[in-house]
Write a protein that holds these residues in place. Sequence first.
Motif, PDB file in Angstrom:
ATOM      1  N   GLY A  50       0.812  -1.205   0.000  1.00 63.33           N
ATOM      2  CA  GLY A  50       0.000   0.000   0.000  1.00 63.33           C
ATOM      3  C   GLY A  50       0.849   1.260   0.000  1.00 63.33           C
ATOM      4  O   GLY A  50       0.564   2.219  -0.723  1.00 63.33           O
ATOM      5  N   ILE A  51       1.899   1.252   0.806  1.00 63.21           N
ATOM      6  CA  ILE A  51       2.803   2.411   0.842  1.00 63.21           C
ATOM      7  C   ILE A  51       3.466   2.604  -0.517  1.00 63.21           C
ATOM      8  O   ILE A  51       3.613   3.731  -1.003  1.00 63.21           O
ATOM      9  N   ASN A  52       3.874   1.503  -1.136  1.00 62.25           N
ATOM     10  CA  ASN A  52       4.487   1.571  -2.460  1.00 62.25           C
ATOM     11  C   ASN A  52       3.545   2.198  -3.481  1.00 62.25           C
ATOM     12  O   ASN A  52       3.949   3.059  -4.275  1.00 62.25           O
ATOM     13  N   ALA A  53       2.271   1.771  -3.489  1.00 60.40           N
ATOM     14  CA  ALA A  53       1.301   2.325  -4.435  1.00 60.40           C
ATOM     15  C   ALA A  53       1.093   3.813  -4.192  1.00 60.40           C
ATOM     16  O   ALA A  53       1.073   4.619  -5.133  1.00 60.40           O
ATOM     17  N   HIS A  54       0.979   4.168  -2.924  1.00 63.73           N
ATOM     18  CA  HIS A  54       0.649   5.553  -2.575  1.00 63.73           C
ATOM     19  C   HIS A  54       1.824   6.501  -2.808  1.00 63.73           C
ATOM     20  O   HIS A  54       1.639   7.611  -3.313  1.00 63.73           O
ATOM     21  N   ILE A  55       3.026   6.050  -2.462  1.00 68.04           N
ATOM     22  CA  ILE A  55       4.210   6.885  -2.676  1.00 68.04           C
ATOM     23  C   ILE A  55       4.664   6.817  -4.132  1.00 68.04           C
ATOM     24  O   ILE A  55       5.017   7.828  -4.735  1.00 68.04           O
ATOM     25  N   GLY A  56       4.646   5.610  -4.705  1.00 63.68           N
ATOM     26  CA  GLY A  56       5.182   5.415  -6.045  1.00 63.68           C
ATOM     27  C   GLY A  56       4.346   6.002  -7.162  1.00 63.68           C
ATOM     28  O   GLY A  56       4.849   6.220  -8.265  1.00 63.68           O
ATOM     29  N   HIS A  57       3.078   6.274  -6.898  1.00 66.13           N
ATOM     30  CA  HIS A  57       2.214   6.841  -7.930  1.00 66.13           C
ATOM     31  C   HIS A  57       1.474   8.086  -7.438  1.00 66.13           C
ATOM     32  O   HIS A  57       1.545   9.159  -8.023  1.00 66.13           O
TER      33      HIS A  57
END
Length: 236
Positions: free
Chosen positions: A118-125
């Motif tokens: 979830g953190i990856n999706a939110h930060i990465g995009h």
Amino acid sequence: MDRIEQFAIPAGSAGTVTDVGAVIERMRAFRSGWHPGDGLAVFNQVYLTVTEAIGRHIAEGAFPNREAVSALDVRFAERYLTAVDAEVSGGRPPECWRPLFQHRHHPGVRPMQFALAGINAHIGHDLALAVVDTCRTLGCAPADLEEEFERVGDLLVMLEEQIREDLMPGPDLLEIADPLTHLAGAWSLERAREASWSAARVLWGLRGVPPLAEEFRARMDAGAGLVGRFLLTPCR
């Protein structure tokens, strides 16, 4: 829907929430409606913890420009809330969120993996788009938000350390050869945040060329989705 226009650079998702308090209310509502073992609920609790901390810092005057930090936090959260709304309504959320939505009930995925995905999706995009959204809201450029971006980022890094401590199994349950050890160590919030800032500057520079901006966003979305799938590799 074949295309999700609200995730394109020009449109944004303004109107979902109006302040940090409203963001916290929606996340708390999600928490009350989801089983704690739900992978999305795991991420939601992580994000709620971060947002509550940012809200306290804003109220205590820890940020010199409260308006800018509040606007960035709300625009950022809107991206997550809108993705959840799209999933619940049968729409098509961004690619970066789909792995978490698809695997949220997988018994072989551990809580730490759900949080990182979830953190990856939110930060990465989402973060880069939120910076652009905030610049449009406040009538400024990314450079004018850099100090607020860094201050919030420093808080996120500290909270990430606490999250890893809370969600990683204890040494008696986790051996050094455990795949989760490698997954957790392979992804860096700091590096992801740096990449998001660079992406925001690129998107801002491309704002006068919508087709290129959307192409860049789509590739960023797909890349974050690919990383998310790796992070959710079953580990048990």
